[in-house]
Design an enzyme around this catalytic site. Structure first.
Site, mmCIF file in Angstrom:
data_model
loop_
_atom_site.group_PDB
_atom_site.id
_atom_site.type_symbol
_atom_site.label_atom_id
_atom_site.label_comp_id
_atom_site.label_asym_id
_atom_site.label_seq_id
_atom_site.Cartn_x
_atom_site.Cartn_y
_atom_site.Cartn_z
ATOM 1 N N GLU A 280 0.826 -1.224 -0.170
ATOM 2 C CA GLU A 280 -0.070 -0.102 -0.065
ATOM 3 C C GLU A 280 0.828 1.256 0.179
ATOM 4 O O GLU A 280 0.427 2.262 -0.489
ATOM 5 C CB GLU A 280 -0.868 0.028 1.423
ATOM 6 C CG GLU A 280 -2.225 0.648 1.170
ATOM 7 C CD GLU A 280 -3.216 0.466 1.882
ATOM 8 O OE1 GLU A 280 -3.592 -0.882 2.047
ATOM 9 O OE2 GLU A 280 -3.738 1.315 2.703
ATOM 10 N N HIS A 309 7.204 -26.869 0.362
ATOM 11 C CA HIS A 309 6.434 -27.712 -0.448
ATOM 12 C C HIS A 309 5.496 -27.278 -1.255
ATOM 13 O O HIS A 309 4.677 -28.112 -1.732
ATOM 14 C CB HIS A 309 6.060 -28.764 0.583
ATOM 15 C CG HIS A 309 7.055 -29.518 1.513
ATOM 16 N ND1 HIS A 309 7.658 -30.597 1.130
ATOM 17 C CD2 HIS A 309 7.715 -29.103 2.597
ATOM 18 C CE1 HIS A 309 8.637 -30.850 2.202
ATOM 19 N NE2 HIS A 309 8.897 -29.962 2.832
ATOM 20 N N LYS A 421 -13.821 2.150 -2.423
ATOM 21 C CA LYS A 421 -14.662 2.375 -1.281
ATOM 22 C C LYS A 421 -15.828 3.453 -1.776
ATOM 23 O O LYS A 421 -17.035 3.405 -1.387
ATOM 24 C CB LYS A 421 -13.647 3.655 -0.492
ATOM 25 C CG LYS A 421 -12.924 2.895 0.644
ATOM 26 C CD LYS A 421 -12.478 3.826 1.693
ATOM 27 C CE LYS A 421 -11.285 2.953 2.396
ATOM 28 N NZ LYS A 421 -10.646 3.757 3.493
#
Ligand code: PA5
Length: 452
Positions: A280, A309, A421
């Site tokens: 960010e 793995h 938003k």
């Protein structure tokens, strides 16, 4: 704290590595000149008196409550989550109250309805305290969680409901602040120039962490210690400046991906914290001069040995587009012995500990990456303690600030988050967002495959 960055260097790993460290004087100056100013207020750590005020408010709750819940998202949640996971027992909530001694701890950083209902299934609201954390005081996710919880508390506790809510927000600003004043909640303020992802050492982190008995003074002491060497002008003594310089150099060489790989479950969420900080803060469309640059290294979260793995094959043989930072621990808080065995093929393990095995696997993976010419470095903590975690957090925040200055971007804004938003407000019917809703309308059935 030890930073071993040999495997980042060309001399050690060949042409995939960095030749030399660029001069960082300008970035260093830009960060240290702004110490405590503007959005760099996070540099100003809390005083002992402020820490004591938080501790003395939280102590009686810590001694009596069954559960503590954080309602918050992004920078208002990831810090407390990462620190609590590092410092509480790894099965904290499953311990019996007699052994646990402090409340259970939950961080609700999503609005998945099933998760919210699941939380309400397992906590007893009458014995639970909720820290509602939002710097802006306006975040829909946090405020909707708050409304649900407060409604429930009022139905069960009547006039006492407000004493179970602790608001951490900006004093004098935002909807949560107004509600908190009206309802008489205890309020802790977040400094004006302390942004969400840089706020864990403010009341954002310290209040919930003190509520579960974490030594917040030691946490801040560790941060103070790191602050000293993270502001050293000599890059060879400054871990944060060196890490920033190495990652930025790797990015310039085409490593668009920055993998953070702790070899300790206690540090697992430190990668989440770092990913938000790095992503960010540095992922930006424009630089500080207004040029369109579309810049930023993608942070990836990984866990040793589990991801050996899963992802290591790609890191070792895939594209040369990654740099890996291992987080290792010299001395684990527990030791686990592998018992005697005579079974061929596994008898070499007997008498060793899991501590030795995880350490060997971390070093072995660093070696394998080096051999494949892949850049990696290791940041080693002596032990996981409140002090070392405070230190680590400070290194990450300074590293990000220095990297922002090196890339010439504003590390403290997040314009790319705003559009989503606004679109959410429009879809949820918020007044003033009618035009946005129109902008979002498109032909609904195009490019969709539905199979029943
Ligand atoms: O780092 C940030 O600034 C963001 O991740 C915010 O913390 C997040 O969006 C939540 O914002 P607020 O604390 O205002 O609710």
């Amino acid at each position: 704290m030890i930073l071993d960055y040999g495997n980042m260097m060309e001399r050690r790993i060949g042409s995939g590595g960095i030749k030399g460290i660029d001069d960082c004087a300008d970035a260093y100056k830009r960060v240290t000149d702004n110490f405590g100013k503007g959005w760099q207020e996070w540099n100003e750590l809390m005083t002992d008196a402020e820490i004591e005020e938080i501790r003395s408010f939280c102590a009686p709750i810590c001694a009596s409550a069954q559960s503590v819940v954080v309602l918050g998202i992004g920078g208002s949640a990831l810090g407390p989550l990462a620190v609590a996971n590092a410092l509480l027992h790894l099965r904290h909530n499953e311990l019996s109250p007699r052994v646990r001694k402090v409340p259970k701890f939950y961080v609700e950083d999503n609005i998945d309805p099933e998760r919210m209902e699941a939380l309400l299934d397992v906590i007893d609201p009458d014995n639970t305290y909720f820290t509602v954390i939002t710097k802006s005081g306006e975040t829909s996710e946090t405020l909707s969680q708050f409304l649900i919880v407060y409604d429930l508390l009022k139905k069960r506790l009547g006039a006492k409901a407000g004493s179970h809510i602790i608001a951490v927000t900006t004093i004098g600003k935002g909807t949560l602040y107004d509600i908190a004043v009206k309802e008489g909640f205890r309020i802790f303020g977040i400094g004006k120039g302390v942004g969400g992802r840089f706020s864990v050492l403010s009341p954002v982190g310290l209040v919930p962490l003190a509520l579960v008995g974490i030594d917040i003074k030691a946490l801040v002491d560790g941060a103070r210690k790191a602050e000293k060497y993270c502001t050293d002008g000599d890059i060879n003594k400054n871990i944060a400046l060196m890490m920033a310089a190495l990652n930025v150099a790797a990015y310039k060489k085409g490593c668009n991906i920055n993998v953070m790989m702790p070899y300790a479950d206690s540090l697992k969420y430190m990668s989440d914290f770092y990913a938000q900080l790095w992503g960010e803060s540095l992922g930006k469309k424009k630089d500080l001069s207004g040029n369109v640059v579309h810049i930023g290294q993608t942070p990836v979260k990984s866990l040793g040995v589990t991801d050996q793995h899963s992802q290591i094959q790609l890191y070792t043989e895939g594209p040369f587009d990654k740099t890996v930072t291992f987080l290792s621990v010299k001395k684990f808080r527990r030791s686990c012995l592998i018992p005697e065995t005579n079974v061929d093929g596994i008898d070499f393990l007997k008498g060793h500990t899991l501590n030795e095995l995880i350490d060997a696997e971390c070093k072995a993976t660093a070696f394998a990456l080096k051999k494949a010419g892949r850049m990696n470095m290791t940041l080693c903590l002596d032990e996981v303690t409140p002090r070392s975690i405070g230190e680590l957090i400070m290194i990450f925040m300074f590293e990000t600030a220095y990297a922002g200055a090196m890339l010439n971007v504003d590390a403290y804004d997040q314009p790319g988050v705003e559009e989503g938003k606004k679109a959410t407000f429009a879809m949820m019917g918020r007044v003033g967002y009618e035009e946005k809703l129109k902008e979002m309308s498109f032909s609904e059935n195009e490019y969709i495959i539905e199979r029943n």
